[in-house]
Write an enzyme that holds these catalytic residues in place. Sequence first.
Site, PDB file in Angstrom:
ATOM      1  N   ARG A   1     -58.972  91.491   4.873  1.00 57.11           N
ATOM      2  CA  ARG A   1     -58.455  92.591   4.063  1.00 57.11           C
ATOM      3  C   ARG A   1     -57.992  92.150   2.680  1.00 57.11           C
ATOM      4  NH1 ARG A   1     -52.887  95.196   6.388  1.00 57.11           N
ATOM      5  NH2 ARG A   1     -51.589  93.363   6.143  1.00 57.11           N
TER       6      ARG A   1
ATOM      7  N   ARG B   1     -38.952  98.932  11.102  1.00 57.73           N
ATOM      8  CA  ARG B   1     -39.591  97.809  11.795  1.00 57.73           C
ATOM      9  C   ARG B   1     -38.658  97.182  12.817  1.00 57.73           C
ATOM     10  NH1 ARG B   1     -43.369  96.394   7.271  1.00 57.73           N
ATOM     11  NH2 ARG B   1     -44.910  94.924   8.032  1.00 57.73           N
TER      12      ARG B   1
ATOM     13  N   LYS C   1     -52.197 101.153   8.938  1.00 60.18           N
ATOM     14  CA  LYS C   1     -51.070 102.007   8.535  1.00 60.18           C
ATOM     15  C   LYS C   1     -51.117 102.366   7.056  1.00 60.18           C
ATOM     16  CE  LYS C   1     -47.479  99.421   9.443  1.00 60.18           C
ATOM     17  NZ  LYS C   1     -48.061  98.231  10.035  1.00 60.18           N
TER      18      LYS C   1
ATOM     19  N   ARG D   1     -53.858  89.163   0.326  1.00 63.81           N
ATOM     20  CA  ARG D   1     -52.410  89.042   0.423  1.00 63.81           C
ATOM     21  C   ARG D   1     -52.065  87.648   0.907  1.00 63.81           C
ATOM     22  NH1 ARG D   1     -49.753  94.155   3.422  1.00 63.81           N
ATOM     23  NH2 ARG D   1     -48.485  92.446   4.219  1.00 63.81           N
TER      24      ARG D   1
ATOM     25  N   ARG E   1     -46.813  87.095  12.036  1.00 61.16           N
ATOM     26  CA  ARG E   1     -46.514  88.520  11.842  1.00 61.16           C
ATOM     27  C   ARG E   1     -46.773  89.316  13.120  1.00 61.16           C
ATOM     28  NH1 ARG E   1     -49.955  90.216   7.241  1.00 61.16           N
ATOM     29  NH2 ARG E   1     -48.806  92.145   7.259  1.00 61.16           N
TER      30      ARG E   1
HETATM   31  P1  AMP Z   1     -46.161  95.234   4.802  1.00 59.36           P
HETATM   32  O1  AMP Z   1     -46.827  95.409   3.494  1.00 59.36           O
HETATM   33  O2  AMP Z   1     -45.585  96.520   5.341  1.00 59.36           O
HETATM   34  O3  AMP Z   1     -46.995  94.509   5.819  1.00 59.36           O
HETATM   35  O4  AMP Z   1     -44.878  94.279   4.537  1.00 59.36           O
HETATM   36  C1  AMP Z   1     -45.026  92.971   4.013  1.00 59.36           C
HETATM   37  C2  AMP Z   1     -43.779  92.156   4.317  1.00 59.36           C
HETATM   38  O5  AMP Z   1     -42.628  92.776   3.707  1.00 59.36           O
HETATM   39  C3  AMP Z   1     -43.412  92.067   5.796  1.00 59.36           C
HETATM   40  O6  AMP Z   1     -44.137  91.053   6.474  1.00 59.36           O
HETATM   41  C4  AMP Z   1     -41.926  91.766   5.707  1.00 59.36           C
HETATM   42  O7  AMP Z   1     -41.690  90.410   5.336  1.00 59.36           O
HETATM   43  C5  AMP Z   1     -41.497  92.650   4.551  1.00 59.36           C
HETATM   44  N1  AMP Z   1     -41.130  94.012   5.015  1.00 59.36           N
HETATM   45  C6  AMP Z   1     -41.765  95.190   4.726  1.00 59.36           C
HETATM   46  N2  AMP Z   1     -41.183  96.221   5.331  1.00 59.36           N
HETATM   47  C7  AMP Z   1     -40.142  95.705   6.043  1.00 59.36           C
HETATM   48  C8  AMP Z   1     -39.168  96.260   6.909  1.00 59.36           C
HETATM   49  N3  AMP Z   1     -39.121  97.569   7.189  1.00 59.36           N
HETATM   50  N4  AMP Z   1     -38.259  95.409   7.459  1.00 59.36           N
HETATM   51  C9  AMP Z   1     -38.262  94.097   7.200  1.00 59.36           C
HETATM   52  N5  AMP Z   1     -39.172  93.500   6.410  1.00 59.36           N
HETATM   53  C10 AMP Z   1     -40.110  94.288   5.828  1.00 59.36           C
END
Ligand code: AMP
Length: 213
Positions: free
Chosen positions: A127, A90, A15, A154, A165
């Site tokens: 990654r 999400r 994504k 990360r 996740r």
């Molecule tokens: P990402 O970089 O999009 O994988 O997001 C990393 C982390 O940020 C996720 O595992 C969540 O803990 C938090 N997070 C990011 N976007 C959201 C969202 N839309 N709703 C809830 N938590 C989020």
Amino acid sequence: MSVRLVMLGPPGAGKGTQAGRFAQARQVPRISTGDVLRQARQANPDLDKQARATMDAGRLVDDDVVIWIVRRRLAEPDAREGFVLDGFPRTLNQAEALDHLLDDRQPLVVVDIEVPDTTLLERLQTRRICAKCGMPATAVLAVCSACGGPLIARGDDDARVVRERLRVYEQESRPIVEFYRRRSTFRSVDGDQPQDAVAADISSAVASVLGAR
Ligand code: AMP
């Protein structure tokens, strides 16, 4: 032509990479709630310890917090004509909130990137992410291809957190795919192919939505 796009897909589907490419090609901002949350943590390590623990455990931050982030970001001038949302919505609650945040001047195109679980696990474990601009990368690169910044793993990509996740994705986020699937602006693309092929499929999918209107 500007576009409002939501990029859906499980963690590791690509994504972030595809949202970055698409946003750059279309000259619209990529809005990643994960990046905003990571930057907020870096700027203020004491800021909301609960959000920090939630992210480190691979669980979702409260809807109110992320909806607030997106509401504020979408009100900025550069997002008026178009944007790519990466990592939001999400939950069903967030998807419904997004509908309320948008006027109907332009359609909301939704693209779901589909990737089998085995590929996801492999990708997540190799990654990297740019420490400077947040662009995703893979372990084979030395520096960020967008800004030259250093690449780091990360914290939430370790095996245990990755499994959590993916579980959270199935439980909280998979229903969103069904929520959007009923709309004429929904498309799904095969994410288990080379990056350029996925990018081309996303462009065609978006064109097929916008061209059909
Ligand atoms: P990402 O970089 O999009 O994988 O997001 C990393 C982390 O940020 C996720 O595992 C969540 O803990 C938090 N997070 C990011 N976007 C959201 C969202 N839309 N709703 C809830 N938590 C989020």
